[in-house]
Design a protein around this motif. Structure first.
Motif, PDB file in Angstrom:
ATOM      1  N   ALA A 231      51.606  68.186  -2.606  1.00 44.00           N
ATOM      2  CA  ALA A 231      51.405  67.612  -1.279  1.00 44.00           C
ATOM      3  C   ALA A 231      50.368  66.488  -1.317  1.00 44.00           C
ATOM      4  O   ALA A 231      50.435  65.540  -0.528  1.00 44.00           O
ATOM      5  N   SER A 232      49.419  66.567  -2.228  1.00 43.81           N
ATOM      6  CA  SER A 232      48.418  65.513  -2.367  1.00 43.81           C
ATOM      7  C   SER A 232      48.905  64.359  -3.224  1.00 43.81           C
ATOM      8  O   SER A 232      48.574  63.198  -2.976  1.00 43.81           O
ATOM      9  N   ALA A 233      49.705  64.672  -4.246  1.00 42.39           N
ATOM     10  CA  ALA A 233      50.150  63.633  -5.178  1.00 42.39           C
ATOM     11  C   ALA A 233      51.174  62.699  -4.556  1.00 42.39           C
ATOM     12  O   ALA A 233      51.217  61.510  -4.892  1.00 42.39           O
ATOM     13  N   MET A 234      52.001  63.208  -3.648  1.00 41.79           N
ATOM     14  CA  MET A 234      53.033  62.354  -3.043  1.00 41.79           C
ATOM     15  C   MET A 234      52.417  61.197  -2.256  1.00 41.79           C
ATOM     16  O   MET A 234      52.762  60.033  -2.495  1.00 41.79           O
ATOM     17  N   PRO A 235      51.518  61.426  -1.311  1.00 39.76           N
ATOM     18  CA  PRO A 235      50.925  60.276  -0.609  1.00 39.76           C
ATOM     19  C   PRO A 235      50.058  59.409  -1.510  1.00 39.76           C
ATOM     20  O   PRO A 235      49.915  58.204  -1.265  1.00 39.76           O
ATOM     21  N   ALA A 236      49.469  60.000  -2.552  1.00 39.52           N
ATOM     22  CA  ALA A 236      48.685  59.183  -3.478  1.00 39.52           C
ATOM     23  C   ALA A 236      49.561  58.156  -4.173  1.00 39.52           C
ATOM     24  O   ALA A 236      49.151  57.014  -4.402  1.00 39.52           O
ATOM     25  N   THR A 390      57.557  56.313   5.683  1.00 35.70           N
ATOM     26  CA  THR A 390      56.695  57.143   6.520  1.00 35.70           C
ATOM     27  C   THR A 390      56.973  58.620   6.310  1.00 35.70           C
ATOM     28  O   THR A 390      56.046  59.443   6.214  1.00 35.70           O
ATOM     29  N   LEU A 391      58.251  58.981   6.225  1.00 33.30           N
ATOM     30  CA  LEU A 391      58.597  60.395   6.016  1.00 33.30           C
ATOM     31  C   LEU A 391      58.089  60.890   4.663  1.00 33.30           C
ATOM     32  O   LEU A 391      57.548  61.996   4.558  1.00 33.30           O
ATOM     33  N   ALA A 392      58.251  60.061   3.635  1.00 32.23           N
ATOM     34  CA  ALA A 392      57.809  60.468   2.299  1.00 32.23           C
ATOM     35  C   ALA A 392      56.292  60.498   2.191  1.00 32.23           C
ATOM     36  O   ALA A 392      55.721  61.360   1.507  1.00 32.23           O
ATOM     37  N   TYR A 393      55.621  59.564   2.875  1.00 31.97           N
ATOM     38  CA  TYR A 393      54.169  59.473   2.765  1.00 31.97           C
ATOM     39  C   TYR A 393      53.456  60.510   3.625  1.00 31.97           C
ATOM     40  O   TYR A 393      52.471  61.125   3.167  1.00 31.97           O
ATOM     41  N   LYS A 401      52.253  71.094   2.172  1.00 27.76           N
ATOM     42  CA  LYS A 401      50.944  71.705   2.398  1.00 27.76           C
ATOM     43  C   LYS A 401      51.084  72.986   3.209  1.00 27.76           C
ATOM     44  O   LYS A 401      50.369  73.971   2.975  1.00 27.76           O
ATOM     45  N   LEU A 402      52.005  72.991   4.162  1.00 25.94           N
ATOM     46  CA  LEU A 402      52.254  74.202   4.936  1.00 25.94           C
ATOM     47  C   LEU A 402      52.852  75.292   4.061  1.00 25.94           C
ATOM     48  O   LEU A 402      52.553  76.492   4.251  1.00 25.94           O
ATOM     49  N   SER A 461      45.217  63.161  -2.280  1.00 28.46           N
ATOM     50  CA  SER A 461      45.311  62.164  -1.221  1.00 28.46           C
ATOM     51  C   SER A 461      45.762  62.715   0.096  1.00 28.46           C
ATOM     52  O   SER A 461      46.092  61.959   0.978  1.00 28.46           O
ATOM     53  N   LEU A 462      45.819  64.004   0.271  1.00 28.91           N
ATOM     54  CA  LEU A 462      46.158  64.550   1.583  1.00 28.91           C
ATOM     55  C   LEU A 462      44.969  65.306   2.111  1.00 28.91           C
ATOM     56  O   LEU A 462      44.466  66.182   1.454  1.00 28.91           O
TER      57      LEU A 462
END
Length: 462
Positions: A231-236, A390-393, A401-402, A461-462
Motif C-alpha cells: 500500500a505504501s510502495a504503490m503511491p511511491a 488517481t485510482l492507482a495512486y 491498507k484496509l 509513501s502512504l
C-alpha cells in the motif's frame, strides 16, 4: 526494565546505536532514484540499463536470507566479530559506490554498473541485517524495542532529507565525500553504543534458512507487513506522475516530499508514547486507519490544489511514523516468542527485507503496465488516463491498507494470544520472553563499523 533498554534511554547510547541509519539512508536514495538518470546521462542505453538494474535487484533480494544466516553465525562469535566484519563491509561499500558513480573513461557502462552493483548490494544488505539484528538482540519489551527502532529510523529520515538536498546543491563529488565521512562517524558511534550481552549470545552451530517460516506468528506478521508495505510502495512509484499530471505543480515536489518526511520524523515520539499506552499492535492499527482517512482525500484533488496536498503530505507523513517504528518492534517480539532471541535474528530480518524489496518490485511491475493499459501516459491530460492514475495512486493503496488493518485486527489485536510476547500484547512494563534482559556491554575500543537499515524511500509513501 532490562539493562539493554536502560542503555537506550541514555541519549548518548540511543543516538550511538541509531546514527548508522543516516549514511545508509543517504546512499540508498541515490542508488534507487538517481542512478538510472546518472548513467543515462553518461550515455548508457536505457534498455540495457533497465535489464541490469532489474537483475541486480533480483540478486539483492535473493541473497538476503543467506546473508541473514551468515550474520547469525557472526553473532554467535560475539558482537566484536560483527563489528569487525561490519567495518570491512562498510569499506567495501564505500569503494564500490565510488567506482559505480565515477566509472573510468572508455569503460562499457552496462557491464561496469553490474560489476559494481554486486558488491554494493551485498555490502549494503549485510549491514542492514546486522544493524537490525543488533537492535533486536538488545532486548526489552515492546515500548523499549519501539524506541530502539525509532532512533534507527529517525536518523534514517535525516539521511533521506540530506540525500534529497545535497546532490542538487553541492554536486555528486561533495555529496559522496560527505556520505563517506558520515559512514566513518557512524561506525565509530555504533562501536561505542550498547552491545548485546555475550551471555545472551549462545553459540549457534547452524541457522536454518527456513526456520522463521515454521512460526505461524511470523507468517501472519509478514503477511500484514507485505499488505501494508505494498500500500505504501504503490503511491511511491506514482507520486511524481501524480504531482506532474494530476496536480500540475512539479515545482512543488521538494515541498511535498520535505513536508512528508519531516512530519514522519516529528511524529515518531508520539507513536512511541501511544505504543507505551495501548500496545504496539494497537498503535500500528491506529496509524493505518489515520493513513487511509487522510490519503483517500488525495483522490478528490484537482489541478492546482497545492496547499491541500501539502496538508495530506503532513498528515500521511505523521502516519508514516507508525510504519517506521512499530512493525520491526513487533517482529522482535515474535522472535522472542519463538525462543530465537540472540540466536536467529538474522534469519528473520533476512526474510523481512526480502518482503520489503519485493513490495517495491511488485508495485512497479503491476502499477506501471496497468496504467499504460488503462490509457495513462506521462504528460497526459486525458480524463480517462488521469482517472486511472488517481485510482492507482490514491484509491487502490487505501484498499490495500484496509486489508492490512483487517488482518492486524483479526490476527493480533483481537486475539493477543496469537502473539503472546509481552512486547506485542502490552506497551510497557513487561518483561521479555526470557524474563529481564541481562545488561549490555558497552563498546570502548572495539573496531568501528558501519551499518544501518533504511529501505529506499519508495517503500513508504502512504
Amino acid at each position: 526494565m532490562s539493562g539493554s533498554a536502560r542503555a537506550l534511554e541514555v541519549p548518548r547510547q540511543a543516538w550511538c546505536y541509531g546514527l548508522p541509519g543516516l549514511p545508509l539512508a543517504l546512499v540508498a536514495l541515490p542508488l534507487y532514484v538517481h542512478l538510472p538518470h546518472h548513467y543515462a546521462g553518461l550515455g548508457a542505453s536505457l534498455a540495457s540499463l533497465g535489464a541490469i538494474l532489474l537483475l541486480a535487484r533480483v540478486f539483492d533480494a535473493a541473497t538476503d536470507p543467506l546473508l541473514g544466516r551468515w550474520i547469525d553465525r557472526l553473532f554467535s562469535r560475539g558482537s566484536p566479530t560483527v563489528l569487525w566484519h561490519a567495518r570491512w563491509l562498510g569499506l567495501a561499500l564505500m569503494v564500490s559506490v565510488a567506482a559505480l558513480w565515477f566509472p573510468p573513461r572508455g569503460v562499457a557502462f552496462g557491464p561496469w554498473a553490474l560489476l559494481c552493483l554486486v558488491p554494493v548490494t551485498l555490502a549494503y544488505s549485510a549491514l542492514v541485517i546486522a544493524h537490525q539484528s543488533w537492535g533486536a538482540r538488545l532486548g526489552g519489551d515492546g515500548a523499549q524495542q519501539s524506541r530502539i527502532v525509532a532512533w534507527r529510523e529517525g536518523w534514517a529520515l535525516a539521511g533521506v532529507l540530506l540525500a534529497a538536498v545535497l546532490p542538487g546543491v553541492l554536486g555528486w563529488p561533495v555529496t559522496l565525500a560527505a556520505w563517506a565521512t558520515a559512514m566513518a562517524l557512524a561506525g565509530w558511534a555504533w562501536a561505542r553504543g550498547p552491545h548485546p550481552n555475550p551471555a545472551a549470545t549462545p553459540t549457534v552451530a547452524t541457522t536454518t534458512l527456513w526456520r522463521p517460516w515454521r512460526q505461524a506468528s511470523f507468517r501472519r506478521l509478514l503477511a500484514i507487513f507485505v499488505a501494508s508495505g505494498l500500500a505504501s510502495a504503490m503511491p511511491a512509484t506514482l507520486v511524481l506522475f501524480f504531482i506532474d499530471d494530476r496536480l500540475q505543480t512539479p515545482h512543488w515536489q521538494a515541498a511535498y516530499l520535505g513536508s512528508y518526511f519531516l512530519a514522519a520524523a516529528a511524529g515518531l515520539p508520539a507513536w512511541l508514547a501511544l505504543a507505551r499506552r495501548i500496545g504496539l499492535a494497537q498503535a500500528w492499527l491506529t496509524g493505518m486507519v489515520l493513513a487511509v482517512v487522510v490519503f483517500v482525500w488525495a483522490a478528490t484533488l484537482q489541478a492546482g490544489q497545492t496547499h491541500a496536498f501539502v496538508l495530506i503530505c503532513l498528515l500521511s507523513g505523521l502516519a508514516l511514523g507508525a510504519d517506521l517504528a512499530l512493525p520491526a518492534a513487533l517482529l522482535a517480539g515474535v522472535i522472542a516468542d519463538a525462543g530465537d532471541r540472540s540466536q536467529h535474528e538474522g534469519a528473520y530480518f533476512g526474510w523481512w527485507n526480502v518482503a520489503a524489496k519485493a513490495n517495491l518490485a511488485l508495485a512497479a511491475g503491476v502499477a506501471l503496465p496497468a496504467l499504460q493499459a488503462l490509457g495513462y501516459s506521462p504528460g497526459t491530460r486525458n480524463p480517462e488516463g488521469l482517472l486511472a492514475l488517481t485510482l492507482a495512486y490514491a484509491v487502490l493503496p487505501c484498499v490495500l491498507k484496509l486489508v492490512a488493518a483487517t488482518l492486524l485486527w483479526r490476527w493480533i489485536v483481537s486475539h493477543p494470544g496469537m502473539l503472546t510476547s509481552a512486547s506485542i500484547a502490552r506497551g510497557s512494563g513487561a518483561a521479555d520472553a526470557h524474563g529481564t534482559c541481562p545488561p549490555p556491554v558497552y563498546g570502548g575500543g572495539s573496531a568501528p563499523a558501519v551499518a544501518d537499515d533504511h529501505p529506499p524511500v519508495p517503500r513508504r509513501s502512504l
